[in-house]
Structure formats: structure tokens, C-alpha cells
Motif scaffolding. Structure first.
Motif, short mmCIF file in Angstrom:
data_model
loop_
_atom_site.label_atom_id
_atom_site.label_comp_id
_atom_site.label_asym_id
_atom_site.label_seq_id
_atom_site.Cartn_x
_atom_site.Cartn_y
_atom_site.Cartn_z
N SER A 176 29.32 -3.14 -22.65
CA SER A 176 29.44 -4.57 -22.52
C SER A 176 28.64 -5.06 -21.42
CB SER A 176 30.86 -4.76 -22.38
OG SER A 176 31.45 -4.85 -21.33
N ARG A 177 28.47 -4.33 -20.36
CA ARG A 177 27.73 -4.66 -19.08
C ARG A 177 26.33 -4.90 -19.39
NH1 ARG A 177 30.35 -1.11 -14.10
NH2 ARG A 177 32.57 -2.10 -14.36
N ARG A 232 20.20 0.43 -21.59
CA ARG A 232 19.83 -0.73 -20.73
C ARG A 232 18.43 -0.72 -20.69
NH1 ARG A 232 17.67 -1.64 -16.32
NH2 ARG A 232 17.74 -3.92 -15.29
N ALA A 266 34.01 2.37 -14.30
CA ALA A 266 34.44 1.87 -15.53
C ALA A 266 35.72 2.97 -16.20
CB ALA A 266 33.50 1.49 -16.47
N LYS A 299 24.07 2.04 -9.83
CA LYS A 299 23.99 0.85 -10.54
C LYS A 299 23.36 1.16 -11.85
CE LYS A 299 22.06 -1.68 -7.34
NZ LYS A 299 22.12 -0.55 -6.16
N ASP A 357 31.77 -5.00 -8.30
CA ASP A 357 31.43 -6.53 -8.77
C ASP A 357 32.14 -7.49 -8.09
OD1 ASP A 357 31.99 -7.72 -12.17
OD2 ASP A 357 31.26 -8.62 -10.58
N VAL A 406 33.05 -0.35 -21.58
CA VAL A 406 33.01 -1.37 -20.73
C VAL A 406 31.52 -1.28 -20.01
CG1 VAL A 406 33.27 -1.50 -18.10
CG2 VAL A 406 35.27 -0.88 -19.63
N LEU A 407 30.88 -0.14 -20.01
CA LEU A 407 29.42 -0.18 -19.71
C LEU A 407 28.71 -0.57 -20.75
CD1 LEU A 407 29.28 3.86 -18.12
CD2 LEU A 407 29.30 1.51 -16.94
N ASP A 427 25.03 -5.09 -22.40
CA ASP A 427 25.14 -6.03 -23.67
C ASP A 427 24.62 -5.13 -24.74
OD1 ASP A 427 25.54 -8.20 -24.92
OD2 ASP A 427 23.77 -9.11 -24.61
#
Lengths: 452, 368
Positions: A152-153, A122, B210, A279, B45, A149-150, A155
Motif C-alpha cells: 500500500s505504501r 516500486r 511494517a 526506505k 513515518d 503494508v509495503l 501503491d
């Protein structure tokens, strides 16, 4: 127990205050305390020994500065020595002259490799780099899914092999480089399975992955809560694959993080990043000065100051300082200051960074809604009322309560407490002199900055 | 109105106001506006739909590839590779032939290297010193024996059996900080229970990390357990609730509740855990264990973890994981000594069978 360190030193030194130099005997007396303190902070026994030896050398015969008590002087020396040992601030990866730059994450199970990989992805993406994440952890069930999953979060694309195909981490790594070339990615982050450093089979696999991807940065991910074992882990991983840097995770816990010192001492490679929360944006460059303060239990003053620096309006601070020194701290000042502080984040979080805060205060649940109500009440007052709350009579109270959507009893409570606070402030500022920060921090704030 | 609040804010104002001012003097004018986005307050979320968990309890497929034979590992075998170190510390002590300061330093260092921590180490060493004095011991090897005895004594006497409900399903909750091995430990206990002919329901109440539910589902399939799960970000309370009612209707023997890893100093997350506990307690007598999972490589923070989790959800025991490495897990001695909370089971590997009973003698023998 460590908040008590400076107090313990004070105890030892109360007998010695008049002397001008630190003698060997003085140093020996505190060396034991420092040793205990470092051990409590999980610094490895052997690293502690080496450190104490260096400290003795440095502290012996050092002039006691006028502005400091001998205890503070020793803490300052210890603090500086820890900063030196922990190394510089960088937070930068080595970028390969021939892209892609490959980053390989490795470490024990549960250290936080997958999360750190996503956080790093990120961050690099936000710097404009084209990142590819590689799911080479095929041991833990659903680790690949977690990275997907991470990914895609944040991107960022994730390269992985289908679950029903052959599960070979080395193969995943190999094909990842082709994928990176195909997608035109300039950074590749490889997430590997957690493994014990004594597991020869898995360590061999890690070496094979390394040989295939030829990483520019091999990063060891270390949990900040790790104990004495940190030294063994760092040594073994360094010997096996050659580390370039360290990521320290979970430092939002309350562990003192002595592992950082152990790892740094053993591996000699920089600690690049720290994971500071759950986060994905909770990822920061490593700051040795803050870590040193933390290991010594001095609170995270520097983070606090940095936050203040980013958010504080100098004029407002100046005004507050003036009214403080005049002993006239009004509701208006209070409102202004409160808004400044809130810009830095939730009050509860800031509270935790303050050194020397009593535990009850640190753990006090600060309800942001409550603060909103306080703000509303003060905002519903006229400027004159804020400057002189004695003006506020019954009907004004009703008006303020109505205006702020609270009750008159809440308005009363606020006024009453503010009066107490004013008295407290007066006592604290000693009627015109500089506020006594020493009492709060055990050490003067300006001093900490000086050590920076 | 919270009386502390104003005081807190003012304390902040004083510190920051002055700190900020010093900086402002030193460097640059303050930034006018905070441009950083405010972080979302909820840990989950919030956009995720509050869907009801999937209660359709599909018994997941039986173990895909039943292993030909399951040999229950023993701590001793697992620790074999690390026990060479044993000779290191004590050959030194024995070879000096007498008991001196160095002996005591060596012993102390050995315990601290095993993460026992200074207070517990001091306590144990003092006890040994007293016995050495009283029994007029002069043989250094005897000192080592006495130390072992003290440590074993510290650990013995606890009931390590996992509690069973008198009727209806027994619920065991697993709690701990992030990355200690909660999910894997659950898989191991599920395997043990299924092997014993019990019907097991896994509650995937870690909806934060996740793919955590995905991980648990894989284990459910491998161990032949049933699973109750919801979507990522779903309310963990609803999953625990559904798992409880599913277990009751299906006549399950054991419900293993997987919770999200959380650092013990995060008040909100600890409150959430309290809530999960309350949901289980709605069924009288069902909650038999709240197990704190502790990674063997954890340092002194392990004690803070145990203290806080004990205070919040009243933990009944410790699961010590990853003891197959070189980490000694000495922090459990401190947890036992300071808080009286025993280790109940030990994890020593990555497969569902890598679970062993805690044996104080073997544990102590492997400590140094």
C-alpha cells in the motif's frame, strides 16, 4: 583494517620502486596481503584461491606504468580483476515476451526478500509497469501483513490468501497468475518464505512454486553481511530452482560485501540490484566497479563522482578550481561550493563515501542545522566582506550576527576557522599546483575513473 | 561551533570540486538543478499520529494448539545433518601422517571457512603451534585435538545464565542489525519463560518495520505472553516506558524488549537505542540483559556489529541464530576473543521451542 591495504603494499614496494617490471617475487609478496584482505572482506576461501591464481597470471611481468607506484599498479590490477569477476552493470530484469513477467524472490531467512520485493515493485511501477505483489511467505508470522503494508505504501496491489483459510504457498502462487490476468498486470513479483538451503521440505515447496509460476527471473536475495556461507547458499538455490540473478541487500552497512564476489563466482549470474537503505526508494542497479572498490576498501568514490556529475555545475566547479589554484579561496567560493555539495545530499552521508577518511571524520555527526547557520552567516555578509574578511570590524560583526540570527561569537568562530582553512588549502594546493588528491584517496581519482 | 565541520566541508569541496571538474571536462555540462525530492530525515513515518500505545494489556489467548510434547532440541541433534563435512577436512590431515605446512594451511582454512576470521584464526593456530612444539606432537590427529581444546578454552568460563532482577521484573533487551531474528528469538525465550511458570511481557518497540508488532503479537498469542504495542511509526520509547509500567503493575517476571533492526553504522538509530536503554534504566536494577542477536551466516562484519552495539548500549551477551543451517557461526569466536562477550543462547529453527543452551564443546565439534 582494509584502508591499510594500500599502505601495506607501499611498505612492501618501497624497496622495489626503482624496478620497471613487477617480478614474480613482488607479486608473491603481495599475494598474501591480498588474500588476507579478501578473506577479511568475507570472500569465500575457495573463490579467493581462484582469484589469486588469476591475479598472479595477470600481474606477472606487467609493466609498471610511469604514473603509478608498484603498489598502486597491483591495486589497479586487483581492482580490474574484481570488476571483471563481478560482471557488468545492468539492473534490468528479463522481460517476458508473453506477459506477465514473473519474478520470484528466494533466499535465507532475514535476507530482505519482502523489502526487496516491495522496492522492486516500486521501481518497476515508476517505469510505467503494472505490478502485482504476491505474498507467498506463509511461514513467518505477519509476513503477509508486512507485504500488504509495503504494497500500500508503494501503491501496488498485493495478492494473498486470508489467514483463516488454507495456508498453501503453491496455491497462492497459482491463483496469483489468474489475479494478474484479471487485473491486467504485466509484472508479478512473488515473495517467498525464507528457507535454509538444506531444508529439503521447504526447498521442494520452492520448486513447486517455481513450477507453478514459471518465473522469467528467479532472484536470490543475499545479505551483504553474509560470510563464507554465501557460496553454499548460492550453489544450493541455483541447483534447486535455477537462478537468473541476485539482489544484494543491506549494503548501506559497513560490511565489505565479499559475499557478492563469492555468489557471482559460483552462480555466474548477474547481480542485478542492491538495497541501499531502509526506505523503499533505496534500491539501485548493481555497479561492479563500486563493489570492487568497496571490497578493496577504497571507498565509494565512483558513487560520489556520479553524484557530483549529476549535481555539479561545471562553471562553479571551474571557478573553484581557479581560485584554488591561485590560492585565493574566499568565503564566496566556499559558499558556492558548499551549496553544490549540499545538493548531493546530507554532508554526513557524502563524507562516508570518501575513501581514506579517518574514522573519526567518517563517523563525525554532521549537524545540518549547523551548516544552515554557517550559510546564514556568510549570506549576511556583503560581497566585499566575503572576498576580504579582514574588512569585518566590530560593528559589521554585530550586523552579520543580527542578519543571520546568530551571535557575534559564532561569527567570530566562523571567521577564525575559515582563516585556518585558507591556510590549510594553501598547504594542500602546494601554491598553484594541482591539489594532492593522492593523499586523500591513496589512489588518484582520475585513475579510478580510468579504470571505469 | 563544531571545529571539524568547516574542515570537513572544505575537504569535500576539494575532492568533489576537482572530481566534478574532471568529469565536466570529460562529459557533459552539469545539471542545473537537483530535481530529486529530498529524502525525509526522520526514519519513521512522521505522519503517523503519536498515539499512546495500547496499554490495555490483554493477555493474548493461550497457545492455540498446545503441542502434545515438547522435546528440547540439542545442538548435537540439530547439527547432525551438517556434521558429515567433518570427515572432509580432517581425513586429509590425518591421512598425510605427518604435520607439515599443508596441515596448518588446512586447519587455517577450516577455521576461516567457519567465519572465525583471520585475526582470531591466527591467534588460535599460533597457540596450537606453540603447544605442538612444546609437547613434541607428531601425530596430526593430535593437532586437531589440540585445536579443539584451544577453541573450547576460548569459549569456556563465561556465565551464560540470563540475569534476573532481585525484585520486580527483569528486562532483557534484544538488539541487532536487520533480519537476524530478533523477534523470533524473543518468541523462543518467551516460550521458555512461560514454560517455567513466569509471567512474560513483550514490548513491541520495533515500530519501524511494517507489521513487526503484528508478528510479535502472533508470538505472544502462541506462547501465552502479554504484549504492549503501539501503532506503526509510534515512538519506541513510549512503548518501552508503557511496557515497564505495565510489567510493574501486573507483577510480570520478565519483560522482553523487541527493537527495530538497525545497521550499527547508522548513528541516529544507534542513538535511539541508547535512549531506549535509558528508559529501562529508570527502573533501578531492572535491566539485566542487552542481547545482540547475530545470524550464524554473518561474516566478519559481525565483529564490527558487536563492537558498535557494545559501545552504544553495552551488550551483555549474544544470541546466535539460525545455527540449524550449514553456517557455522564462527564469528562468535571472534566476538568472544576480541570483546569478551559470550554467547548466551542459540536459535536452531522456526518454532518457539527451537532454543538451546550454548555448549562450547558441541559448538566447536560442529565448527569443522
Amino acid at each position: 583494517m582494509f584502508d591499510a591495504l594500500s599502505e601495506r603494499f607501499d611498505g612492501i614496494f618501497s624497496r622495489l620502486r626503482s624496478r620497471g617490471k613487477l617480478s614474480e617475487a613482488d607479486i608473491d609478496a603481495v599475494a598474501r596481503e591480498i588474500r588476507l584482505a579478501l578473506l577479511e572482506a568475507d570472500v569465500n576461501v575457495k573463490v579467493v584461491k581462484a582469484l589469486i591464481a588469476r591475479l598472479k597470471e595477470r600481474a606477472n611481468g606487467a609493466e609498471v606504468q610511469k604514473s603509478l607506484s608498484p603498489a598502486q599498479q597491483v591495486i589497479k590490477i586487483v581492482h580490474e580483476e574484481l570488476i571483471t569477476t563481478l560482471g557488468g552493470t545492468s539492473g534490468k530484469l528479463t522481460m517476458s515476451p508473453k506477459p506477465p513477467t514473473v519474478v520470484m524472490m528466494c533466499g535465507l531467512q532475514g535476507a530482505g526478500k519482502t523489502t526487496a520485493a516491495a522496492k522492486l515493485a516500486r521501481q518497476l511501477k515508476s517505469q510505467g509497469l503494472q505490478v502485482l505483489l504476491v505474498a507467498a511467505d506463509l511461514a513467518r508470522p505477519a509476513a503477509v501483513e508486512q507485504l500488504r503494508v509495503l504494497g500500500s505504501r508503494v501503491d501496488v496491489p498485493v495478492w494473498s490468501v486470508p489467514e483463516d483459510g488454507p495456508q498453501d504457498a503453491v496455491e497462492v502462487a497459482r491463483t496469483a497468475l489468474d489475479e494478474a490476468a484479471r487485473l491486467g498486470r504485466n509484472v508479478v513479483i512473488v515473495d517467498t518464505a525464507g528457507r535454509l538451503q538444506i531444508d529439503t521440505e521447504l526447498m521442494l515447496e520452492l520448486k513447486q512454486v517455481r513450477d507453478v509460476v514459471n518465473p522469467t527471473n528467479t532472484l536470490l536475495v543475499v545479505d551483504a553481511m553474509t560470510g563464507q556461507e554465501a557460496v553454499n547458499v548460492a550453489t544450493a538455490f541455483d541447483e534447486a530452482v535455477g537462478l537468473d540473478g541476485v539482489v544484494l541487500t543491506k549494503i548501506d552497512g559497513d560490511a565489505r560485501g565479499g559475499a557478492a564476489l563469492s555468489v557471482k563466482e559460483v552462480v555466474g549470474k548477474p547481480i542485478l540490484f542492491v538495497g541501499t537503505g531502509e526506505k523503499l526508494e533505496d534500491f539501485e542497479p548493481f555497479h561492479p566497479d563500486r563493489m570492487a572498490s568497496r571490497i578493496l576498501g577504497m571507498g565509494d568514490v565512483l558513487t560520489l563522482i556520479e553524484k557530483a556529475e549529476a549535481n555539479f555545475d561545471a562553471d562553479v566547479a571551474q571557478r573553484a578550481q581557479e581560485s584554488l589554484s591561485k590560492g585565493q579561496f574566499t568565503l564566496e567560493d566556499f559558499l558556492e561550493q558548499m551549496r553544490q555539495v549540499r545538493k548531493m545530499g546530507p554532508i554526513g552521508n557524502i563524507m562516508k563515501m570518501l575513501p581514506g577518511m579517518p574514522k573519526e571524520m567518517k563517523n563525525a555527526e554532521v549537524d545540518e542545522g549547523e551548516i544552515n547557520r554557517i550559510e546564514a552567516i556568510i549570506c549576511s555578509m556583503t560581497a566585499a566582506e566575503r572576498r576580504d574578511p579582514t574588512l569585518i570590524n566590530g560593528s559589521r560583526r554585530v550586523r552579520i550576527a543580527k542578519g543571520s540570527g546568530t551571535s557575534t561569537s559564532e561569527v567570530n568562530a566562523l571567521l577564525k576557522q575559515f582563516k585556518q582553512v585558507q591556510q590549510m588549502m594553501k598547504a594542500l594546493t602546494g601554491g598553484g599546483k594541482r591539489p594532492k588528491l593522492r593523499g586523500l584517496a591513496g589512489m588518484d581519482l582520475s585513475q579510478l575513473q580510468g579504470g571505469n | 561551533m563544531e571545529p571539524l565541520l568547516l574542515v570537513l566541508i572544505v575537504a569535500l569541496v576539494v575532492v568533489l570540486g576537482v572530481g566534478g571538474l574532471l568529469l565536466a571536462r570529460r562529459s557533459r555540462p552539469g545539471v542545473e538543478e537537483d530535481l530529486r525530492p529530498t529524502p525525509p530525515t526522520a526514519p519513521v513515518d512522521t505522519l503517523a499520529p503519536e498515539t499512546a500505545p495500547d496499554v490495555a494489556l490483554e493477555p493474548e489467548a493461550p497457545p492455540v494448539e498446545p503441542e502434545p510434547e515438547r522435546v528440547k532440541p540439542r545442538l548435537r541433534d540439530r547439527l547432525g545433518k551438517t556434521r558429515d563435512a567433518f570427515t572432509g577436512v580432517f581425513s586429509g590431515i590425518a591421512s598425510r601422517g605427518k604435520i607439515d605446512d599443508e596441515t596448518w594451511d588446512d586447519l587455517e582454512e577450516a577455521l576461516i571457512l567457519a567465519d572465525v576470521g583471520v585475526p582470531t584464526t591466527t591467534k588460535v593456530i599460533d597457540a596450537v603451534r606453540a603447544r605442538v612444539g612444546a609437547e613434541k606432537v607428531s601425530d596430526p590427529e593430535r593437532v586437531v585435538e589440540l585445536l579443539r581444546e584451544e577453541l573450547v578454552a576460548l569459549l569456556t568460563g563465561s556465565d551464560r545464565a540470563l540475569g534476573r532482577a532481585e525484585s520486580g521484573p527483569s528486562v532483557w533487551m534484544f538488539v541487532g542489525v536487520n533480519g537476524v531474528g530478533k523477534t523470533t528469538s524473543i518468541a523462543k525465550l518467551a516460550q521458555r519463560e512461560v514454560d517455567a511458570g513466569h509471567r512474560v511481557v513483550l514490548a513491541a518497540a520495533d515500530t519501524f518495520r511494517a507489521a513487526a508488532a503484528e508478528q510479535l503479537a502472533t508470538w505472544a498469542a502462541r506462547t501465552g505472553s502479554e504484549i504492549v504495542r503501539g501503532q506503526d511509526g509510534a515512538d519506541p520509547g513510549s512503548i518501552v516506558f508503557d511496557a515497564m509500567s505495565a510489567a510493574a503493575t501486573r507483577g510480570a517476571d520478565v519483560v522482553l524488549v523487541d527493537t527495530a533492526g538497525r545497521l550499527h553504522n547508522k548513528v541516529n538509530l544507534m542513538e535511539e537505542l541508547k535512549k531506549l536503554r535509558r528508559i529501562v534504566e529508570r527502573t533501578d536494577g531492572a535491566l539485566r540483559e542487552v542481547l545482540l542477536v547475530v545470524d550464524a551466516s554473518t561474516g566478519q562484519n559481525g565483529l564490527a556489529q558487536a563492537r558498535q552495539f557494545a559501545e552504544t548500549v553495552d551488550i551483555s551477551g549474544v544470541v546466535l541464530t539460525k545455527l540449524d543451517g550449514t553456517a557455522k557461526g564462527g564469528i562468535v569466536l571472534a566476538i568472544q576473543s576480541e570483546l569478551g562477550i559470550p554467547v548466551k543462547v542459540v536459535g536452531v529453527g522456526e518454532t518457539a521451542d527451537d532454543l538451546i543452551e550454548f555448549d562450547p564443546e558441541e559448538f566447536v565439534a560442529a565448527l569443522f
